[in-house]
Design a protein around this motif. Structure first.
Motif: not given
Ligand SMILES: Nc1ncnc2c1ncn2[C@@H]1O[C@H](COP(=O)(O)OP(=O)(O)OP(=O)(O)O)[C@@H](O)[C@H]1O
Length: 425
Positions: A288, A95, A49, A291, A263, A132-134, A47
């Motif tokens: 994050r 999710i 990033k 996790e 997860k 967001k990235t996910h 997970q």
């Molecule tokens: N709705 C969701 N279902 C499953 N996993 C999630 C969900 N939301 C977040 N995660 C998990 O949380 C972790 C962080 O997500 P992600 O990197 O996409 O966040 P982000 O919003 O892009 O963060 P940043 O602001 O640092 O760019 C990842 O492991 C992602 O899989």
């Protein structure tokens, strides 16, 4: 779950490829098991990033360096169409909750018809670590799955900037631009980092326009809504309005639990429900981080060759939780108070005047007034639509009793302790 039972796959769980039935599955949480080998769980932190600096920076002077991937592509090169997507970031593992419903639906629509929906560009914004990235990459992965010939490219805006600067330095901006113009689905992460980089923005503007004109899909993420993106040129910001801007909010407790369970299931790791719930109560603003805490907890347990339990989780989290600037919410208070008094949150919010429930309710209202920033009206609303005067009355009643009842004070202290709040008194 019996030890030999296998995990339920998304399909068997009646989910479509987008994991459609995963929402609110806290009532029917996904089942998971320990890895069959019974080896200490290797809890990969897939997970996590990769930060921009962890990815190699293109070096235009090194011809064997794949990262000069924005050179005019040469069909012989196997890497020129590399997407840089995390294969675990798919819709099935994302999710759904109230927090992300619109963004997720838009993502699914785009994945089905990239470039051909009204959601072009899609801008997904929200706080750190909220998915967001996910989500953005799930669209990319789904597009690739449906049509492997599509050129999907994920790039952080920091990488884009570094590549652009390098291209400027090496006098091959045209090659850089040409590379991007071949993309079918361009995912640019964290566009807030483009702020104040006028030249990079100018080039991105050009790429954006050409891709858009050619019916190519653009997806961007940002930590704030476009209107608050200071340092981005107006003409670029105006382009973002052509499509859809969707936010991702902090997930509620049930969604956090569902995410964590999902997860765990995918990693084949067994962690007791009370630990999952404890973690999800306490770490509520960044998935994050939630996790990551779980990863270290499982790793520690495995090192010590013991099962993860609540005491371990509490100890491991003590420092983190105390050090975390946590926003206390009414929902959180209701959860802790109802659990402490062994009643349900629904009872806490109900009209019943049963003494034990009414007392618990008063305490929860008191905490909500003292330790959240919510106005009285909103507190009343979240306790079954009560009037603000009821909240005032509850607060007075609790304060009065603390003046004379030592046991009552102890209860309040224990509750504060469970919420990791330092008493004001
Ligand atoms: N709705 C969701 N279902 C499953 N996993 C999630 C969900 N939301 C977040 N995660 C998990 O949380 C972790 C962080 O997500 P992600 O990197 O996409 O966040 P982000 O919003 O892009 O963060 P940043 O602001 O640092 O760019 C990842 O492991 C992602 O899989």
């Amino acid at each position: 779950m019996p030890p030999n039972q296998r995990p339920v796959s998304p399909q068997e769980n009646n989910q479509d490829r987008f994991g459609a039935t995963q929402s609110n599955n806290y009532q029917n949480p996904p089942q998971y098991r320990k890895s069959q080998s019974q080896q200490p769980p290797q809890y990969r932190s897939s997970q996590q990033k990769p930060r921009a600096e962890e990815r190699p920076i293109p070096n235009m002077n090194k011809s064997d360096d794949f990262v000069d991937h924005f050179r005019v592509p040469n069909a012989q090169e196997s890497s020129y169409r590399e997407s840089y997507l995390n294969p675990t970031y798919v819709f099935e593992t994302f999710i759904e909750g109230d927090c992300n419903r619109l963004a997720r639906s838009a993502g699914i629509a785009i994945a089905r018809k990239p470039g051909a929906t009204a959601f072009n560009p899609l801008v997904v914004y929200g706080g750190v670590g909220l998915g967001k990235t996910h989500l953005a990459q799930a669209v990319g992965n789904e597009v690739k799955r449906s049509d492997p010939s599509k050129f999907v490219l994920y790039v952080s805006s920091e990488q884009f900037t570094t590549q652009f600067i390098e291209a400027l330095r090496n006098n091959n901006v045209q090659q850089f631009t040409n590379y991007y113009l071949q993309v079918d689905v361009l995912i640019v992460d964290d566009i807030q980092f483009l702020a104040k980089k006028e030249k990079t923005q100018e080039n991105f503007f050009h790429i954006f326009n050409r891709l858009h004109q050619n019916g190519k899909q653009i997806i961007m993420t940002s930590d704030r809504p476009p209107r608050s993106l200071e340092g981005l040129t107006d003409r670029l910001l105006s382009r973002f309005k052509w499509g859809l801007t969707a936010d991702i909010q902090k997930p509620d407790f049930e969604t956090r639990v569902a995410i964590v369970k999902q997860k765990l299931m995918s990693e084949g790791v067994n962690v007791p429900d009370d630990v999952v719930e404890y973690l999800s109560y306490n770490i509520d603003s960044n998935i994050r981080e939630l996790e990551g805490t779980l990863v270290s907890l499982v790793a520690n347990a495995s090192l010590m060759q013991r099962e993860v339990d609540l005491d371990m989780a509490k100890n491991a989290l003590l420092n983190i939780v105390r050090n975390t600037e946590k926003e206390i919410t009414i929902e959180f208070i209701q959860q802790i108070v109802s659990e402490y008094f062994s009643i349900s949150v629904d009872e806490l919010k109900s009209k019943t005047r049963k003494k034990d429930i009414a007392q618990a309710r008063q305490i929860a209202m008191y905490f909500s007034k003292e330790y959240t920033k919510e106005p009285l009206k909103s507190i009343g609303n979240q306790f079954g639509g009560r009037d603000h005067s009821t909240v005032v009355h509850a607060t007075k009643a609790v304060t009065k009793r603390t003046a004379s009842d030592a046991l009552y004070n102890r209860i309040l202290e224990e509750l504060l302790d469970q919420m990791n709040i330092k008493s004001k008194g």
